[in-house]
Scaffold this motif. Sequence first.
Motif, mmCIF file in Angstrom:
data_model
loop_
_atom_site.group_PDB
_atom_site.id
_atom_site.type_symbol
_atom_site.label_atom_id
_atom_site.label_comp_id
_atom_site.label_asym_id
_atom_site.label_seq_id
_atom_site.Cartn_x
_atom_site.Cartn_y
_atom_site.Cartn_z
ATOM 1 N N MET A 1 1.266 7.215 -6.447
ATOM 2 C CA MET A 1 0.176 8.158 -6.683
ATOM 3 C C MET A 1 0.629 9.584 -6.440
ATOM 4 O O MET A 1 0.353 10.488 -7.226
ATOM 5 C CB MET A 1 -0.989 7.811 -5.756
ATOM 6 C CG MET A 1 -2.204 8.636 -5.966
ATOM 7 S SD MET A 1 -3.395 8.416 -4.652
ATOM 8 C CE MET A 1 -2.612 9.325 -3.355
ATOM 9 N N PHE A 2 1.355 9.788 -5.321
ATOM 10 C CA PHE A 2 1.831 11.137 -5.030
ATOM 11 C C PHE A 2 2.796 11.605 -6.110
ATOM 12 O O PHE A 2 2.784 12.765 -6.523
ATOM 13 C CB PHE A 2 2.516 11.152 -3.660
ATOM 14 C CG PHE A 2 1.559 11.252 -2.517
ATOM 15 C CD1 PHE A 2 1.539 10.277 -1.528
ATOM 16 C CD2 PHE A 2 0.673 12.308 -2.418
ATOM 17 C CE1 PHE A 2 0.657 10.364 -0.481
ATOM 18 C CE2 PHE A 2 -0.206 12.396 -1.372
ATOM 19 C CZ PHE A 2 -0.218 11.424 -0.390
ATOM 20 N N ASN B 1 0.828 -1.206 0.000
ATOM 21 C CA ASN B 1 0.000 0.000 0.000
ATOM 22 C C ASN B 1 0.859 1.252 0.000
ATOM 23 O O ASN B 1 0.540 2.238 -0.655
ATOM 24 C CB ASN B 1 -0.911 -0.018 1.226
ATOM 25 C CG ASN B 1 -2.203 -0.734 0.944
ATOM 26 O OD1 ASN B 1 -2.934 -0.340 0.041
ATOM 27 N ND2 ASN B 1 -2.475 -1.784 1.659
ATOM 28 N N ALA B 2 1.984 1.222 0.738
ATOM 29 C CA ALA B 2 2.856 2.392 0.788
ATOM 30 C C ALA B 2 3.453 2.672 -0.582
ATOM 31 O O ALA B 2 3.547 3.831 -1.013
ATOM 32 C CB ALA B 2 3.969 2.162 1.815
ATOM 33 N N ILE B 3 3.837 1.583 -1.285
ATOM 34 C CA ILE B 3 4.409 1.778 -2.625
ATOM 35 C C ILE B 3 3.377 2.392 -3.561
ATOM 36 O O ILE B 3 3.665 3.331 -4.321
ATOM 37 C CB ILE B 3 4.913 0.426 -3.171
ATOM 38 C CG1 ILE B 3 6.189 0.011 -2.432
ATOM 39 C CG2 ILE B 3 5.170 0.510 -4.664
ATOM 40 C CD1 ILE B 3 6.577 -1.414 -2.681
ATOM 41 N N LEU B 4 2.145 1.915 -3.480
ATOM 42 C CA LEU B 4 1.118 2.446 -4.381
ATOM 43 C C LEU B 4 0.816 3.902 -4.069
ATOM 44 O O LEU B 4 0.631 4.721 -4.972
ATOM 45 C CB LEU B 4 -0.148 1.603 -4.250
ATOM 46 C CG LEU B 4 -0.051 0.194 -4.824
ATOM 47 C CD1 LEU B 4 -1.293 -0.589 -4.453
ATOM 48 C CD2 LEU B 4 0.100 0.226 -6.325
#
Lengths: 137, 212
Positions: free
Chosen positions: B136-137, B129-132
């Motif tokens: 996105m940012f 989730n952190a990678i996604l």
Amino acid sequence: MFKAAAAGLRPYSETGPRPHTSLYPVVSEGTWLEKNNYAQFDGWELRQLINFVAADDGVPEPEIIIEVLKGCRNNNDYALATRFLEVVRLKGGNKMSETWPYIMQEIGPTMQELGISTLKEMGYEEPELWLENVDDM
Amino acid sequence: KQPIWVAPSRNIALTSVNRDAPATTGSKAVLPGHEYYPGKEEYSPVIGHREIVGHGEIPYYTDSFTVPCPAIRFREVDEALGKLREKEKGDWKLLSLEDKKTLYRASFNSTLEEVRAPSGDWKRCIGDNAILMALMFLGVSVIGFADPQYEPKTVTNEWVDAQTEYLIKRRVQPVDGIASWYDYENNKFKPTWSIFTTKETSKSVKTLSEKE
């Protein structure tokens, strides 16, 4: 025992017929242990009994444990004995630290007699190998 | 007359399996040390050369605390295992620790403690989730703002210059804000204003400061 029967109470062992009764003849009338001679059970019946012990809500008594271990010895199955001891240990649940030492105390002599090494010696009180969970693949 | 319920026999359950898969020849010869269990050859397309040790219509192996003793052993029949089984029939005190461990792993895949052990999957979930979220940012900040179509018009110099001209004329924020930084006597910004200007001073600021 008879007074309790008159009051309508009865022990857990006589609540009903248990599926893990053996095909062998009954030794004598009396307590549950004397009725079911677990030491002469077949390998198949022993596994059925252990599955029911895992399903029951309680830790089996040391006398029953000793009989099952003798049954494993008669069937020449060492792995089943360790599996049964693991089940007995985990049946304690949150009170494992209180029940397991007591049970080891009671069955220690028979285990030394039969030559079964304890779970601590085998290293099975902690997980030994790692397996990936199927749900996480 | 009521029909009699007959317990399903093994052959009924197995014929569906035999039709789908080609029947492999089960080991008819029993290796020394192992016992023969009934139905061994019939079940070989399903379970291979593993011993049947418990009740079950079609036996399968599972590791679980609720069913600790499944109907079949885990490992297949071997010659080395046969020798171990002969040794097992004797005194168990003569078995070494390695023998005992191999015997256990031959019957069971994992111990019950391994069944209870945590898998640590939450780390993978949070990491993915952190990678996604980072991607996105990155996309929004770099790709989203790179196109001049997505630039808001209030950021351009023209708008800002007109805005400052209006604010100074209206004398807003005379105490702490923009009007306090503007010298109305000499019609130019006080030196503190230099922090906020770009290198090229914009047109309106020049005109405002050059007015009388």
